[in-house]
Design an enzyme around this catalytic site. Structure first.
Site, PDB file in Angstrom:
ATOM      1  CE  LYS A   3      21.873  43.925  29.772  1.00  0.00           C
ATOM      2  NZ  LYS A   3      21.195  43.509  28.879  1.00  0.00           N
ATOM      3  CG  ASP A  61      21.299  43.826  23.412  1.00  0.00           C
ATOM      4  OD1 ASP A  61      22.560  43.863  23.687  1.00  0.00           O
ATOM      5  OD2 ASP A  61      20.643  44.787  24.802  1.00  0.00           O
TER       6      ASP A  61
HETATM    7 MG    MG Z   1      17.654  48.117  24.770  1.00  0.00          MG
END
Ligand code: MG
Ligand code: ADP
Length: 528
Positions: free
Chosen positions: A235, A270
């Protein structure tokens, strides 16, 4: 025979097949057990392919011409219709293509559970219990997602309810790509700022001995609940001296440097956090998914299926697996790629990797649209009066959020689309045909993302053998799922196409900011 009962029959038959093999299993026969699972699942998946194909042909899959007209609006000139039809051929995924993707993903999931460094990493999380809903107390959580960085305190009331305080921070690209210690110092400074922001309402301040759950959403080789080394940055992060290091220690050291009295008690992805946070109030949650900057999924796996797990199995019946599915199909076996996807990939820091995520997630969708528009302009098929603007030629100039605004614009003249193109992107003059084409391109790229995400859901629910019974909740966190118009509907229709009525057994449920809350919960569980 109707296709659905046949599908159920095949499904139940193959599941029974798997259990029959399992009952006769000795430890040494683990390999044949796995093969059995593989065969069982393949038969099941094949059942779905064969049977839901005939089911969906009648109901869900629409003929191409009908779809094109719907996406493109009223017909353009024959040339523009031709341009759009070519784009459709590149971006659209048929039901049978999706079903092949599901089959391949199931195959890769089994491989990842067997060995390290497979296409889908299938990382054991060391989280072996879902919350009971009775956990209570205040915990700190950090949520480092990719775009947003949140510092939160979650106060769990012991009855499934949670009170949240949070501050959001942007991480500048310069920090993402700096030295590791600078990145972690920035994080510690944000924690200090959080306590300043909330000093009036928090009963415990910065000097309290806090326990913290660190939601660090990157691929990590986790060796215990509070120790794990970064395998690779994704990312857009590249901070040096972090890959191979224990992320908990790097954070703990930064807290020490900044004199913060905080103990990092859990390292969480996450996806895992999202699953746990929804499970706190909804015990039938069985998977957690991210559709934000990145895309990934975690689900509950039987411990005996996690062949490569080397830790103690005593008293453990299942464990959450962080799939890290962003690396699925990096070898391009099953998902058709467009020339635009290749262009996007070649401009990433690590070309050839994380290509599944590139087709799905918020960090990349706007950029794919920009590359398509820029190419169409260069070919003379778009913005014929003025050509592409310098802004449209700039990498990442087209935000994924623009796609949402463009897709929701149903005005006759596409006023919002005009504004984005002419004001934000500096294109001097757009015609209605230009705007319709831009809207169609957004729909194609956004729909492909939603359908691939749905294929992932179908694979995960199939893997858990939860297709035939109602009540499997998939918790989903991330702005793409939350804010992109029609995204949820597109996922749902793809599920119905692929799975027929079995799709009714799957609930896609938004778990807003679930990642951080789940990290706090796991910190609470780690204390027990
Ligand atoms: Mg998030
Ligand atoms: P994180 O991944 O850091 O947890 P989010 O879940 O908020 O953060 O996801 C951020 C991503 O969502 C960004 O890549 C952004 O492009 C995308 N995004 C933000 N707003 C929208 C929107 N309105 N529509 C579609 N995508 C959006």
């Amino acid at each position: 025979m109707d296709s659905l009962p046949l599908q159920l029959l095949l499904g139940v038959g193959s599941v029974l097949g798997v259990y029959t093999i399992a009952l006769e299993l000795s430890t040494e026969q683990l390999e044949s057990f796995l093969l059995g699972i593989g065969i069982g699942l393949s038969v099941f998946a094949l059942g779905s392919v064969v049977t839901s194909q005939s089911y969906t042909n009648k109901t869900a899959e629409k003929p191409r011409s009908e779809r094109s007209i719907k996406e493109a609006g009223p017909p353009q000139t024959p040339h523009h219709v031709h341009v759009l039809s070519q784009l459709q051929d590149m971006f659209e995924l048929s039901t049978s293509q999706l079903q092949r993707i599901v089959k391949q993903m199931l195959w890769d999931m089994n491989r990842g559970l067997e060995k390290d460094n497979e296409a889908i990493k299938m990382l054991p999380t060391h989280v072996c219990h879902l919350p009971k809903g009775t956990e209570a107390g205040s915990y700190l959580a950090l949520d480092l997602g990719g775009t947003n960085f949140r510092v939160c305190v979650f106060t769990l009331d012991g009855k499934g309810g949670v009170e949240t305080r949070q501050s959001k921070f942007m991480i500048a690209d310069a920090v993402k790509t700096s030295e590791g210690a600078a990145l972690f110092d920035f994080i510690a400074d944000c924690v200090k700022q959080f306590f300043v922001d909330h000093q009036d309402t928090l009963s415990n301040g910065v000097n309290h001995k806090w326990k913290l759950g660190f939601c660090f959403s990157f691929p990590v080789n986790q060796v215990s609940i509070n120790e794990g080394s970064l395998l690779v940055w994704t990312k857009g992060f590249t901070a040096s001296n972090v890959v191979g290091e224990n992320a908990v220690k790097l954070l703990q050291d930064a807290f020490t440097r900044k004199s913060l009295n905080i103990e990092v008690s859990a390292l969480v992805n996450d996806t895992t956090g999202t699953l746990m946070s929804l499970a706190y109030s909804k015990p039938s949650t069985c998977a957690g998914m991210i559709l934000g900057t990145g895309s990934n999924c975690a689900y509950i796996e039987k411990i005996e299926n996690i062949i490569k797990y080397k830790g103690s199995r005593e008293g453990i019946s299942e464990m959450l697996i962080n799939m890290e599915w962003g690396g699925f199909d990096d070898t391009h076996i099953v998902i058709p790629r467009t020339k635009y996807d290749y262009k996007l990939d070649s401009d990433t820091p690590t070309p050839g990797t994380w290509t599944f995520e590139q087709l799905i997630s918020g960090l990349y969708l706007g950029e794919i649209v920009r590359i398509v528009l820029s190419d169409l302009a260069d070919q003379g098929d778009l913005f014929e009066n003025c050509g592409a603007s310098p802004e449209l030629k700039k990498k990442n100039a087209f935000e994924t959020a623009y796609m949402s605004k463009i897709e929701i614009d149903n005005s006759h003249d596409l006023i919002k689309v005009k504004q984005i193109l002419e004001v934000q992107l500096g294109i001097k003059h757009t015609t209605l045909i230009d705007r319709r084409i831009v809207k169609s391109v957004c729909a194609l790229v956004g729909t492909r993302s939603a359908r691939l995400a749905a294929a992932g859901v179908a694979a995960v629910v199939t893997k858990m053998n939860k297709l035939a019974t109602p009540g499997c909740i998939v918790g989903i966190d991330g702005s793409l799922f939350e804010l992109y118009p029609n995204y949820q509907n597109r996922m749902r229709s793809a599920l119905v196409e692929m799975l027929g009525m079995c799709a009714d057994n799957i609930t896609l449920e938004q778990a807003r900011d679930g990642s951080g809350q789940g990290a706090a919960l796991i910190a609470a569980l780690a204390e027990e």
